[in-house]
Design a protein around this motif. Sequence first.
Motif, short mmCIF file in Angstrom:
data_model
loop_
_atom_site.label_atom_id
_atom_site.label_comp_id
_atom_site.label_asym_id
_atom_site.label_seq_id
_atom_site.Cartn_x
_atom_site.Cartn_y
_atom_site.Cartn_z
N HIS A 54 0.86 -1.18 0.00
CA HIS A 54 0.00 0.00 0.00
C HIS A 54 0.90 1.23 0.00
N ILE A 78 -2.61 9.19 -7.67
CA ILE A 78 -3.51 8.03 -7.67
C ILE A 78 -3.59 7.41 -9.05
N VAL A 79 -3.66 8.24 -10.08
CA VAL A 79 -3.69 7.73 -11.45
C VAL A 79 -2.44 6.91 -11.74
N LYS A 82 -2.41 3.57 -9.80
CA LYS A 82 -3.34 2.60 -10.41
C LYS A 82 -2.70 1.93 -11.63
N LYS A 83 -1.99 2.72 -12.43
CA LYS A 83 -1.33 2.16 -13.61
C LYS A 83 -0.27 1.15 -13.21
N ASN A 85 -0.56 -0.73 -10.67
CA ASN A 85 -1.30 -1.85 -10.09
C ASN A 85 -0.87 -2.15 -8.66
N ASP A 87 -1.37 -2.56 -4.59
CA ASP A 87 -2.44 -3.29 -3.89
C ASP A 87 -3.37 -2.37 -3.11
N ILE A 89 -3.91 2.14 -1.71
CA ILE A 89 -3.43 3.52 -1.63
C ILE A 89 -3.90 4.11 -0.30
N HIS A 109 -12.07 8.27 -4.12
CA HIS A 109 -12.59 6.90 -4.14
C HIS A 109 -13.06 6.52 -5.54
N ALA A 112 -9.96 5.94 -7.68
CA ALA A 112 -9.24 4.71 -7.32
C ALA A 112 -9.92 3.47 -7.85
N GLY A 113 -11.23 3.53 -8.00
CA GLY A 113 -11.96 2.38 -8.54
C GLY A 113 -11.83 1.17 -7.65
N THR A 115 -9.14 -0.21 -6.58
CA THR A 115 -7.97 -0.17 -5.70
C THR A 115 -8.40 0.27 -4.31
#
Length: 236
Positions: A54, A78-79, A82-83, A85, A87, A89, A109, A112-113, A115
Motif C-alpha cells: 500500500h 492516484i492515477v 493505479k497504472k 497496479n 495493492d 493507496i 474513491h 481509485a476504482g 484499488t
Amino acid sequence: MKIEVCVANLEDAKKAEQLSADRIELCAEMGVGGITPSMGLVEQLLEEIEIPIHVLVRPRSGGFNYSTNDFEVIMNDIVHLKKLNVDGIVVGITNENGDLAVPQLKEMHALAGATPLTFHRAFDLVNNPLVALETLIDIGYSAILSGGQYETAVDGFDLLKQMNSIAGNTIDILPGGGINSSNCQAFKNEQFRWIHLSAKKEIPLIKEGDKNLSFLKQVQYELDQNRLEAVVRRCK
C-alpha cells in the motif's frame, strides 16, 4: 492478527517481508510522518516484494487541509499508482473546520476504482470520529489507520475498540502509533484484524565533510529488525 509495516526503502521492505510482515505501507521521509514516495521506488518494490504494498499519497508534510493544487497532485499520483497496479493507496484529507473533506474523499474513491483506499492518521484530527467512521464506510473506504485520536494507539485504545465494534466486517480498523511487543497482545485480544507499526530506529548521522549545512541534519530511520521480530513472535 496481521501486521502492516511502514517502510521508506527497498531494503527495509525486504527485511519486513522476510520477518513475516503481511503487508508494506510505503512512504518517504518518515521523520515528518511520511510523504508520497517516488514512483521509481514504488516500481522497485513491486518488482522485488511479494507481499501486498500500500502506498502513501501525501504531497507535503504538515496538516491535511490541502489546496486545489495539492489535491490535483494527489489525484495525479492516484492515477499513476493505479497504472502500476499497487495493492492499495493510503490517503487523508480534511477541510478548514477539521472535518472530513467529503467531496474530495468521494472523488478520490471514484478515481481509485477497485484499488482499496485506507484513510490514514489524519483521522486522529477530525471532529466527531464516530461520525467520520460512518462517513468513510458509506463512501466505501477499506480501512482506517488511527491512534484513536492520540499519539499512541494504547492511549486511544477505548475509541479504537469502539470503532472496531462499529466497523464489524465493513472496514478494517488499523491501530497504529507506538505498537510494540509489550502492547500488541491487547489489540489481538480485542479481535483487531490488523496492526500497523514502523518498528523504526534512528540512523546515526554521518558527517559529510566539514560543512555545517542544515539539510545534512535531517533525521533518517531504518527498520529495527529486533523490534519487528518481537511483535511477530508475540502477536501473529
